[in-house]
Motif scaffolding. Structure first.
Motif, PDB file in Angstrom:
ATOM      1  N   ILE A 216      31.781  74.254  -2.060  1.00  0.00           N
ATOM      2  CA  ILE A 216      30.821  75.425  -2.751  1.00  0.00           C
ATOM      3  C   ILE A 216      32.276  76.607  -2.802  1.00  0.00           C
ATOM      4  CG2 ILE A 216      29.500  77.392  -2.258  1.00  0.00           C
ATOM      5  CD1 ILE A 216      27.785  75.408  -0.538  1.00  0.00           C
ATOM      6  N   ASP A 217      32.279  77.188  -4.005  1.00  0.00           N
ATOM      7  CA  ASP A 217      33.174  78.265  -4.476  1.00  0.00           C
ATOM      8  C   ASP A 217      32.479  79.688  -4.428  1.00  0.00           C
ATOM      9  OD1 ASP A 217      34.888  80.330  -5.641  1.00  0.00           O
ATOM     10  OD2 ASP A 217      36.120  78.832  -6.276  1.00  0.00           O
ATOM     11  N   LEU A 218      32.485  80.633  -3.426  1.00  0.00           N
ATOM     12  CA  LEU A 218      31.563  81.547  -3.528  1.00  0.00           C
ATOM     13  C   LEU A 218      31.898  82.738  -4.514  1.00  0.00           C
ATOM     14  CD1 LEU A 218      31.427  82.099   0.482  1.00  0.00           C
ATOM     15  CD2 LEU A 218      29.847  81.356  -0.882  1.00  0.00           C
ATOM     16  N   LYS A 219      33.180  82.666  -4.899  1.00  0.00           N
ATOM     17  CA  LYS A 219      33.515  83.698  -6.012  1.00  0.00           C
ATOM     18  C   LYS A 219      33.048  83.023  -7.474  1.00  0.00           C
ATOM     19  CE  LYS A 219      36.766  86.570  -4.046  1.00  0.00           C
ATOM     20  NZ  LYS A 219      38.197  87.381  -4.275  1.00  0.00           N
ATOM     21  N   ASN A 220      32.893  81.846  -7.523  1.00  0.00           N
ATOM     22  CA  ASN A 220      32.832  81.346  -8.965  1.00  0.00           C
ATOM     23  C   ASN A 220      32.180  79.895  -8.816  1.00  0.00           C
ATOM     24  OD1 ASN A 220      32.766  80.290 -11.666  1.00  0.00           O
ATOM     25  ND2 ASN A 220      34.846  80.752 -11.842  1.00  0.00           N
ATOM     26  N   SER A 221      30.992  79.800  -8.761  1.00  0.00           N
ATOM     27  CA  SER A 221      30.141  78.654  -8.951  1.00  0.00           C
ATOM     28  C   SER A 221      30.582  77.519  -9.843  1.00  0.00           C
ATOM     29  CB  SER A 221      28.532  78.905  -8.957  1.00  0.00           C
ATOM     30  OG  SER A 221      28.406  79.250 -10.318  1.00  0.00           O
ATOM     31  N   GLU A 222      31.101  77.912 -10.997  1.00  0.00           N
ATOM     32  CA  GLU A 222      31.547  77.051 -11.920  1.00  0.00           C
ATOM     33  C   GLU A 222      32.716  76.190 -11.330  1.00  0.00           C
ATOM     34  OE1 GLU A 222      32.618  78.779 -15.451  1.00  0.00           O
ATOM     35  OE2 GLU A 222      30.791  79.208 -15.867  1.00  0.00           O
ATOM     36  N   ASN A 223      33.241  76.638 -10.207  1.00  0.00           N
ATOM     37  CA  ASN A 223      34.367  76.058  -9.517  1.00  0.00           C
ATOM     38  C   ASN A 223      33.913  74.945  -8.218  1.00  0.00           C
ATOM     39  OD1 ASN A 223      36.422  76.813 -11.194  1.00  0.00           O
ATOM     40  ND2 ASN A 223      36.760  78.805  -9.846  1.00  0.00           N
ATOM     41  N   ASN A 224      32.387  74.832  -8.096  1.00  0.00           N
ATOM     42  CA  ASN A 224      31.886  74.088  -7.241  1.00  0.00           C
ATOM     43  C   ASN A 224      32.558  72.482  -7.448  1.00  0.00           C
ATOM     44  OD1 ASN A 224      30.781  76.209  -6.213  1.00  0.00           O
ATOM     45  ND2 ASN A 224      28.651  75.663  -6.484  1.00  0.00           N
ATOM     46  N   ILE A 225      32.545  71.822  -6.406  1.00  0.00           N
ATOM     47  CA  ILE A 225      32.847  70.462  -6.671  1.00  0.00           C
ATOM     48  C   ILE A 225      31.968  69.490  -5.810  1.00  0.00           C
ATOM     49  CG2 ILE A 225      34.616  68.479  -6.068  1.00  0.00           C
ATOM     50  CD1 ILE A 225      36.779  71.067  -6.075  1.00  0.00           C
ATOM     51  N   ILE A 226      31.309  68.641  -6.471  1.00  0.00           N
ATOM     52  CA  ILE A 226      30.426  67.490  -5.776  1.00  0.00           C
ATOM     53  C   ILE A 226      31.399  66.440  -5.581  1.00  0.00           C
ATOM     54  CG2 ILE A 226      28.313  66.016  -6.125  1.00  0.00           C
ATOM     55  CD1 ILE A 226      27.854  69.017  -6.323  1.00  0.00           C
ATOM     56  N   LEU A 227      31.366  66.062  -4.165  1.00  0.00           N
ATOM     57  CA  LEU A 227      32.226  64.898  -3.741  1.00  0.00           C
ATOM     58  C   LEU A 227      31.553  63.589  -3.993  1.00  0.00           C
ATOM     59  CD1 LEU A 227      33.529  66.560  -0.343  1.00  0.00           C
ATOM     60  CD2 LEU A 227      34.586  66.599  -2.573  1.00  0.00           C
ATOM     61  N   ASP A 228      32.261  62.492  -3.846  1.00  0.00           N
ATOM     62  CA  ASP A 228      31.789  61.086  -4.053  1.00  0.00           C
ATOM     63  C   ASP A 228      30.629  61.066  -3.143  1.00  0.00           C
ATOM     64  OD1 ASP A 228      31.589  58.417  -3.441  1.00  0.00           O
ATOM     65  OD2 ASP A 228      33.491  58.044  -4.570  1.00  0.00           O
ATOM     66  N   GLU A 229      29.613  60.214  -3.628  1.00  0.00           N
ATOM     67  CA  GLU A 229      28.377  60.311  -2.893  1.00  0.00           C
ATOM     68  C   GLU A 229      28.500  59.492  -1.584  1.00  0.00           C
ATOM     69  OE1 GLU A 229      26.746  56.239  -5.475  1.00  0.00           O
ATOM     70  OE2 GLU A 229      25.537  58.397  -5.509  1.00  0.00           O
ATOM     71  N   TYR A 256      38.171  56.858   7.660  1.00  0.00           N
ATOM     72  CA  TYR A 256      38.363  58.082   7.842  1.00  0.00           C
ATOM     73  C   TYR A 256      39.617  58.757   7.389  1.00  0.00           C
ATOM     74  CZ  TYR A 256      34.579  58.152  11.393  1.00  0.00           C
ATOM     75  OH  TYR A 256      33.483  58.101  12.158  1.00  0.00           O
ATOM     76  N   GLY A 257      39.511  59.889   6.611  1.00  0.00           N
ATOM     77  CA  GLY A 257      40.571  60.623   6.239  1.00  0.00           C
ATOM     78  C   GLY A 257      40.504  62.050   6.253  1.00  0.00           C
ATOM     79  N   ILE A 258      41.130  62.661   5.656  1.00  0.00           N
ATOM     80  CA  ILE A 258      41.409  64.661   5.633  1.00  0.00           C
ATOM     81  C   ILE A 258      41.460  64.975   4.301  1.00  0.00           C
ATOM     82  CG2 ILE A 258      42.386  66.415   6.746  1.00  0.00           C
ATOM     83  CD1 ILE A 258      42.949  64.818   9.268  1.00  0.00           C
ATOM     84  N   ILE A 259      40.883  65.904   3.917  1.00  0.00           N
ATOM     85  CA  ILE A 259      40.995  66.714   2.663  1.00  0.00           C
ATOM     86  C   ILE A 259      41.179  68.029   2.936  1.00  0.00           C
ATOM     87  CG2 ILE A 259      39.631  64.828   1.148  1.00  0.00           C
ATOM     88  CD1 ILE A 259      37.362  66.718   1.267  1.00  0.00           C
ATOM     89  N   ASN A 260      41.564  68.916   2.153  1.00  0.00           N
ATOM     90  CA  ASN A 260      41.460  70.209   2.348  1.00  0.00           C
ATOM     91  C   ASN A 260      40.343  70.978   1.357  1.00  0.00           C
ATOM     92  OD1 ASN A 260      42.299  70.356  -0.353  1.00  0.00           O
ATOM     93  ND2 ASN A 260      44.490  71.088   0.458  1.00  0.00           N
ATOM     94  N   SER A 261      39.906  72.208   1.284  1.00  0.00           N
ATOM     95  CA  SER A 261      39.028  72.907   0.680  1.00  0.00           C
ATOM     96  C   SER A 261      39.076  72.870  -0.965  1.00  0.00           C
ATOM     97  CB  SER A 261      38.727  74.287   1.177  1.00  0.00           C
ATOM     98  OG  SER A 261      39.905  75.146   0.797  1.00  0.00           O
TER      99      SER A 261
END
Length: 332
Positions: A216-229, A256-261
């Motif tokens: 979720i991008d609090l400043k711009n909802s258009e930048n929200n990203i839906i991750l792989d299901e 398991y792996g690691i991502i950033n925001s």
């Protein structure tokens, strides 16, 4: 050794007593804020509270050109430069924040003006100042809300916790069902309490709703990203260290792996398990029942040859059967 007189000894005991009480309050506060940025702010507030208390033992503190917080006979009040009493010496502590007075009596707090006008009654366990002329309210029953400097309720007193983003312009709320939402600075509910929040990285939040992972991008909802299901978010420790970068452990098809925001891959999704260490730069990795250590730059610092790892604050102990333990100190 220089002799200590009775008054000095009494002052030392008083300071130690206050220090002990502040530490106790600190632990109580931290229990309510396990995953949010407000921890660091609360630590600072409590430290300043202790410092102000200590230095106010034999002096008064100037808060405006003609106003002073003063202590007399273990009670606090407000005076002017002519020593006129503006607020009587009835209170256990007075703190000046956001051009308002947080006044404490019998372990409860209220909000007042410099002219002794009451904005909030003395009935709150804590009143925590924020930027932008806001105060987080913490009731005796550990219910949270938000007010402005005039005591107007911006976010209703009904939440299990409230914390703020980096510049105090968004407020994260948690309800009784352990679900999170977000209000803006003016008290508009921009995200309903329907989410489970994981990593909160400034204005980006890794969250799930109905078991669907997203950013979720609090400043711009258009930048929200839906991750792989197929991606599942895993609890990731935040260390509250200077210069810390935040990451999110993820799970996909039993790996398991690691991502950033920003949804950038930090560590590929190839391990049987990943856990946080005591240092934000390192994660514990596991594959085929062997354990190792990986840096967030992708370097495998300790190969996957160990049977177990014991975590310490500044180092780790790596164990293998029938082999002497190894010690690895974190690199900064």
């Amino acid at each position: 050794m220089r002799n200590i007189n009775r008054n000095q000894l009494a002052a030392i005991y008083l300071i130690l007593g206050v220090y002990t009480k502040v530490c106790f309050v600190y632990l109580q506060v931290m229990q309510h804020f396990k995953t949010t940025s407000v921890k660091k702010t609360i630590s600072t507030i409590l430290f300043l509270l202790l410092t102000t208390f200590i230095y106010s033992q034999n002096s008064k503190t100037k808060i405006e050109e003609n106003k002073f917080i003063e202590r007399r006979e273990n009670k606090f009040g407000i005076t002017d430069s002519l020593k006129n009493v503006i607020i009587p010496f009835l209170y256990d502590f007075i703190e000046f924040k956001n051009q308002r007075l947080i006044i404490r009596k019998n372990n409860l707090n209220g909000l007042f003006s410099l002219d002794n006008n009451e904005f909030l009654p003395i009935e709150f366990q804590f009143i925590l100042p924020r930027k932008n002329d806001r105060f987080i309210l913490w009731s005796k029953k550990s219910i949270f809300g938000l007010s402005d400097i005039n005591g107007k309720i911006i976010i209703p007193l009904q939440y299990k916790s409230i914390s703020s983003t980096v510049n105090d312009d968004f407020y994260i709320t948690e309800n009784g069902k352990n679900l999170y939402g977000v209000y803006d600075y003016n008290g508009k509910n921009i995200i309903p309490e329907e989410f489970k929040f994981y990593t909160v990285d400034k204005y980006r939040i890794l969250a799930t709703k109905d078991n669907k992972s997203q950013i979720i991008d609090l400043k711009n909802s258009e930048n929200n990203i839906i991750l792989d299901e197929k991606i599942e978010l895993i609890e990731t420790v935040r260390h509250y260290s200077m210069g810390e970068n935040l990451f999110q452990i993820i799970k996909k098809e039993k790996k398991y792996g690691i991502i950033n925001s920003k949804n950038e891959t930090i560590i590929p999704i190839i391990y049987d398990e990943i856990k946080s260490s005591e240092n934000w730069r390192y994660f514990i990795i596991k594959q085929k029942n062997k354990i190792g250590l990986i840096n967030v730059n992708g370097t495998v610092t300790k190969k996957l040859i160990y049977d177990s790892i014991e975590l310490r604050k500044e180092y780790i102990v790596l164990k293998r059967k029938n082999i002497k333990d190894e010690i690895y100190a974190y690199e900064y």
